[in-house]
Write an enzyme that holds these catalytic residues in place. Structure first.
Site, PDB file in Angstrom:
ATOM      1  N   GLY A   1      -3.722  -5.081 -17.040  1.00 43.24           N
ATOM      2  CA  GLY A   1      -4.172  -4.423 -15.830  1.00 43.24           C
ATOM      3  C   GLY A   1      -5.183  -3.334 -16.122  1.00 43.24           C
ATOM      4  O   GLY A   1      -5.225  -2.804 -17.229  1.00 43.24           O
ATOM      5  N   SER A   2      -5.997  -2.989 -15.129  1.00 40.84           N
ATOM      6  CA  SER A   2      -6.837  -1.816 -15.291  1.00 40.84           C
ATOM      7  C   SER A   2      -6.009  -0.587 -14.894  1.00 40.84           C
ATOM      8  O   SER A   2      -4.873  -0.711 -14.452  1.00 40.84           O
ATOM      9  CB  SER A   2      -8.129  -1.942 -14.488  1.00 40.84           C
ATOM     10  N   GLY A   3      -6.580   0.574 -15.111  1.00 41.96           N
ATOM     11  CA  GLY A   3      -5.821   1.801 -14.879  1.00 41.96           C
ATOM     12  C   GLY A   3      -5.276   2.409 -16.156  1.00 41.96           C
ATOM     13  O   GLY A   3      -4.656   3.468 -16.124  1.00 41.96           O
ATOM     14  N   HIS A   4      -5.493   1.730 -17.289  1.00 40.60           N
ATOM     15  CA  HIS A   4      -5.015   2.217 -18.586  1.00 40.60           C
ATOM     16  C   HIS A   4      -6.170   2.624 -19.497  1.00 40.60           C
ATOM     17  O   HIS A   4      -6.001   2.731 -20.703  1.00 40.60           O
ATOM     18  CB  HIS A   4      -4.188   1.143 -19.292  1.00 40.60           C
TER      19      HIS A   4
ATOM     20  N   ASP B   1       1.886 -10.425 -17.272  1.00 35.93           N
ATOM     21  CA  ASP B   1       0.916 -10.763 -18.322  1.00 35.93           C
ATOM     22  C   ASP B   1       1.340 -12.032 -19.058  1.00 35.93           C
ATOM     23  O   ASP B   1       0.527 -12.898 -19.339  1.00 35.93           O
ATOM     24  CB  ASP B   1       0.784  -9.592 -19.299  1.00 35.93           C
TER      25      ASP B   1
ATOM     26  N   HIS C   1       3.411   2.242 -16.109  1.00 40.25           N
ATOM     27  CA  HIS C   1       3.133   1.949 -14.710  1.00 40.25           C
ATOM     28  C   HIS C   1       4.040   2.782 -13.821  1.00 40.25           C
ATOM     29  O   HIS C   1       4.185   2.520 -12.635  1.00 40.25           O
ATOM     30  CB  HIS C   1       3.370   0.471 -14.412  1.00 40.25           C
TER      31      HIS C   1
END
Lengths: 215, 338
Positions: B57-60, B113, B222
């Site tokens: 995911g993005s955001g990391h 994932d 998350h």
């Protein structure tokens, strides 16, 4: 309603998309308690994409299988996450279950619904009792099929499905998760409804609403 | 109450970020025509070399796309915020970096994932591209040691990807790259603490609640609940609490070497990370454990979450060589780059 057309399925998917937009924040809050708080976003995004892609299908050539497969691909490509593969697999299984049919009978519709549940279960490798969407989907499919076998009309079949989904969803409160984000929480997830089971129940309610409102 | 972010539209945040990343790093990165969520290293993939595909995911950020470059990952598939990418961008990444020697998928152990990468791997196999998968499971807090394969992958990703990427760059075979990646993962341990929540761009709402004077040990990247919540303590005490869990599992002996990563979860500043580093160094000195390499900064973040994680990789000669191997990525470089 004895004959379900590709257009009917498109309307049903649009109905689910509207419901997910309405329920988005509630699903995110449920997810926030035990996971990462984005389940409602994924479900809204996925079904919006599915509704948009299926709406664009040519009514002259689209058959039920194409509607299911188009919805599956659109959902998956918009979302990824865990709901993407699960719903994409479920919808593709529904497409395969009614392959070659220009329109669906009530039996076909129930078979397609059961295929969604089976596809989700196969992809996620989850069993009932593991605090996932399967806890709503699997009993809903079983109740739907049982009602149909007794000769009930679709409205009654999906009424039974909805009651079973709601009971399954509420039962997840008392379960310890072994799959997904909340699986590392152990007993700390107790007391919380699984967000995947909650969104599954929203979908089953849409099936029920759709087939209840039809003449 | 809504959180404040410098965005245009929450739903467009990941895509707009990618446009900016490509604008900022044209010498390192390119996107695949028609597949904007597949980010490929400009210099890296080459004939006979195993391709390393990472993602999530993005955001990391800078995970994962920041670690794409020569000597590290060949490509990254980018998902929505905190959500796995779907199979398509993963497949495009693999095709772009496959040079006949096969492809390794390395990513954190999350259900979404795993399903998306597995679907991609199944489809690539039909195209005769050999794919292996190594899941990172460094988050000590997320399952007991006897269930290591259930653990999440968090900041320790960086060391695992680094070792695997070096092995690829050194032209190891797919078998060897896979072995190295598993070994690197087995030797990497992370523990984190959260002080304040992040919020998703789509909702602008905190994704969990934590009291003004509270901290939570072991929280996921998350915002998944952790293992213990309590009053916020001084940095040294928190560091000791995190480090004790790691060292309890790692069991280093006097004279052993480690690589250390002090990672910000997003909004915790370098000042606090270096205060943690100070205590880590003091503790390891007492044990006679040598810090061979230390990284301090933002490596695996959770948007604006406050907090930090400590990662230790227990080095041996092979891992040390791979960790020291040069790499040059958009958001990370080390060693002498030729």
């Amino acid at each position: 309603m004895t004959t379900i057309t590709a257009d009917d399925l498109k309307s049903l998917i649009a109905l689910i998309a509207q419901a997910m937009t309405r329920e988005r924040d509630r699903l995110c809050e449920l997810d926030g308690a035990i996971g990462d708080a984005d389940h409602g976003i994924a479900m809204e995004l996925g079904f919006s994409a599915a509704a948009k892609a299926t709406a664009e299908l040519d009514p002259a050539t689209a058959d039920p299988t194409l509607v299911f497969n188009t919805a599956a691909k659109a959902f998956l490509n918009a979302v990824g996450a865990s709901s993407g593969p699960l719903y994409a697999t479920g919808l593709m299984r529904a497409g395969a279950a009614v392959k070659g049919k220009p329109s669906l009978t009530a039996d076909d519709m129930v078979a397609a619904f059961a295929a969604i549940a089976k596809g989700i279960q196969d992809r996620g490798k989850a069993e009932v009792g593991e605090k996932t969407m399967v806890d709503a989907w699997t009993p809903a499919a079983a109740a739907c099929q049982a009602a149909r076998e007794q000769g009930m009309p679709l409205e009654e079949c999906f009424s039974a499905a909805l009651a079973a989904a709601e009971a399954g969803m509420l039962a997840t409160k008392d379960m310890v998760a072994t799959k997904g984000r909340s699986s590392r929480l152990g007993e700390r997830a107790l007391g919380h409804v699984d967000p995947g089971a909650a969104s599954a129940t929203v979908i089953v309610a849409c099936f029920h609403g759709f087939f209840s409102s039809q003449p | 109450m809504k959180t404040k972010k410098l965005i245009n539209d929450g739903a467009a945040a990941a895509d707009e970020m990618l446009v900016g990343v490509l604008a900022a790093h044209p010498n390192h990165l390119r996107a695949i025509e028609g597949s904007p969520r597949s980010i490929v290293a400009k210099h890296g993939p080459r004939a006979g070399k195993v391709g390393l595909v990472i993602g999530g995911g993005s955001g990391h950020e800078p995970s994962f796309l920041g670690f794409v470059g020569k000597g590290l990952a060949d490509a990254a598939a980018v998902g929505n915020v905190f959500a796995s990418p779907p199979p398509d961008p993963i497949i495009e990444c693999a095709k772009a970096v496959n040079n006949g020697a096969g492809v390794l998928f390395a990513y954190g152990n999350y259900a979404g994932d795993v399903m998306n990468f597995d679907m991609a791997a199944e489809m690539l196999t039909m195209d005769d591209i050999e794919v292996r998968t190594v899941l990172t499971t460094d988050d000590v807090a997320s399952a007991p040691i006897d269930q290591r394969d259930r653990r999440r992958g968090v900041a320790g990703n960086v060391f695992v990807f680094k070792a695997a990427g070096a092995a690829c760059d050194l032209m190891y075979s797919l078998d060897e790259v896979e072995r190295v990646a598993r070994w690197a993962n087995d030797r990497t341990y992370t523990m984190g603490v959260a002080l304040a929540p992040c919020s998703l761009p789509q909702t602008l709402k905190p994704n969990f609640q934590l009291g003004d004077d509270e901290m939570e040990i072991g929280m996921g990247i998350h915002g998944e609940p952790g293992v213990a919540r309590g009053p916020l303590k001084p940095a040294d005490q928190v560091t000791t609490e995190l480090l004790d869990r790691i060292l309890g599992e790692m069991q280093p002996k006097q004279g052993d070497r480690v690589a250390v990563l002090i990672n910000s979860l997003g909004s915790t500043p370098l000042m606090e990370l270096y205060i943690i580093m100070r205590k880590v160094k003091m503790t390891l000195d007492t044990l006679g454990v040598d810090i061979h390499l230390s990284l301090v900064g933002n490596y695996c973040t959770s948007l604006e979450m406050a907090g930090a994680s400590i990662t230790l990789m227990h080095l041996d000669d092979e891992l040390q060589r791979l960790i020291d191997h040069p790499c040059d990525c958009a958001m990370f470089r080390s060693g002498e780059v030729l």
